[in-house]
Scaffold this active site. Sequence first.
Site, PDB file in Angstrom:
ATOM      1  CD  GLU A 164       0.255   1.099   3.154  1.00 12.46           C
ATOM      2  OE1 GLU A 164      -0.154   2.184   2.666  1.00 12.46           O
ATOM      3  OE2 GLU A 164       1.077   1.033   4.082  1.00 12.46           O
ATOM      4  CE  LYS A 220       4.652   0.796   2.584  1.00 15.90           C
ATOM      5  NZ  LYS A 220       3.769   1.958   2.578  1.00 15.90           N
ATOM      6  CB  CYS A 226       4.715   4.402   6.712  1.00 10.44           C
ATOM      7  SG  CYS A 226       3.199   3.435   6.551  1.00 10.44           S
TER       8      CYS A 226
END
Length: 460
Positions: free
Chosen positions: A159, A216, A272
């Site tokens: 994501e 990512k 994150c």
Amino acid sequence: MSIKRICCIGAGYVGGPTCSIIASRCPEIQVTVTDLSKERIDAWNSEHLPIYEPGLAEIVATVRGVNLHFTVDDLKPIEEADLIFISVNTPAKKHGIGKGRAPDLQYIERAARRIAEVAKNTKIVVEKSTVPVKAADSISTILKHNCPSITFHVLSNPEFLSEGSAIHDLLHPDRVLIGGEEAGCDAIQALCRIYEHWVPKERLITMNTWSSELSKLAANAFLAQRISSINAISSLCELTGADVQQVAHAIGQDSRIGSKFLKASVGFGGSCFQKDVLSLVYLCEAFNLHREAEYWYQVIALNDHQRRRFSKNIVDKLFHTVTGKRIAIFGFAFKKNTGDTRESSSIYVCKHLLEEQAHLVIYDPKVHPQQIYADLADFDKSLVTIATDAYSAVMGAHALVVCTEWDEFVSLDYKKVHDRMEKPAFVFDGRLILDHKALVSLGFFVECIGKVVNPSSTLD
């Protein structure tokens, strides 16, 4: 391969919004989100969702109970699913090898073992959690050795959501990465067909699993690097008379660089950036790439330095002591339009000031008071007050400190704010969102990141 039923393990910031969008755009697919937390599932089934994202509640309201379901009972959803998303938390390890850097994969492993325990036929298993390179191999190994007679296609589909704009990011992604091996080509195409309901085909990028996983981590590391880079320039600006906003604008006009993520601030936060950079550091260390690990770790070190530097400036400007002084903190979430406080710079600033025995009055429009107290649990609770609005927060305050860039902080009546504060009244703008000249004209002493606002009247 035809996808008629989807199960998502994990009802957090990724699983909930992602499945809400899939359900809204794919009405022919039944989507079920499972989680071990009954409290969280109950919230998803109520009018008070467990997370705040602009537009999320409206979407959930239209599909919940139709083709979107939330439950703690994962047996039937896993058993019936054609495709299973793994969207569980992967925090940094708190103990053992890689403590503080390596991601804790226990929840990923538990999800994989639960799938192996329940599955009775072919499944597509998609890792959406942020994981280290080769994590998909671990999932495949668990599934293969526990269910040798069942075919599992394990894909990587990381994501790229930004909290506060997650719904927009899901509906209008820059790209969607899907990683898998040639043997799972049909599975890759099946997942692509889901996204093709609303994402243009040219934005669907397929690659091998390891490339998808590393992309990512690398993307978040590059974004965090840009923030730390402009923050490093902000220190220089404050000492030379340059304006970091003007410098950032000049840099951003270079088409090779671009303007995004060049906004100086008190530092980046969220679940994150720090976690993914540290995961990249650990990955480099694991492969004996020590220079590379040191390079990426400096992104985190600079971020920590920026927070401490900002906090120290507050103490220095308030006549070198904040003991017993009332300081209003504007914002506790790590960014606007979210109630998430994970790794929020506001937490670090508050802790630094509490170490100096300041009395903090904290106001944030979306963060629950219990969360604020939990994040500051190591300190004397009597030193922390939660305000219900900005004007009550500044009553009798020696200074106000902007830590989160909420829009409402820009439009306050700052004459009213000034009137309520102790004099001299200080403003410390950690997000560069206020009209500094206007504040000076009202009588404030203004300190901010990356420029000197009123050098002739700064108190030392």
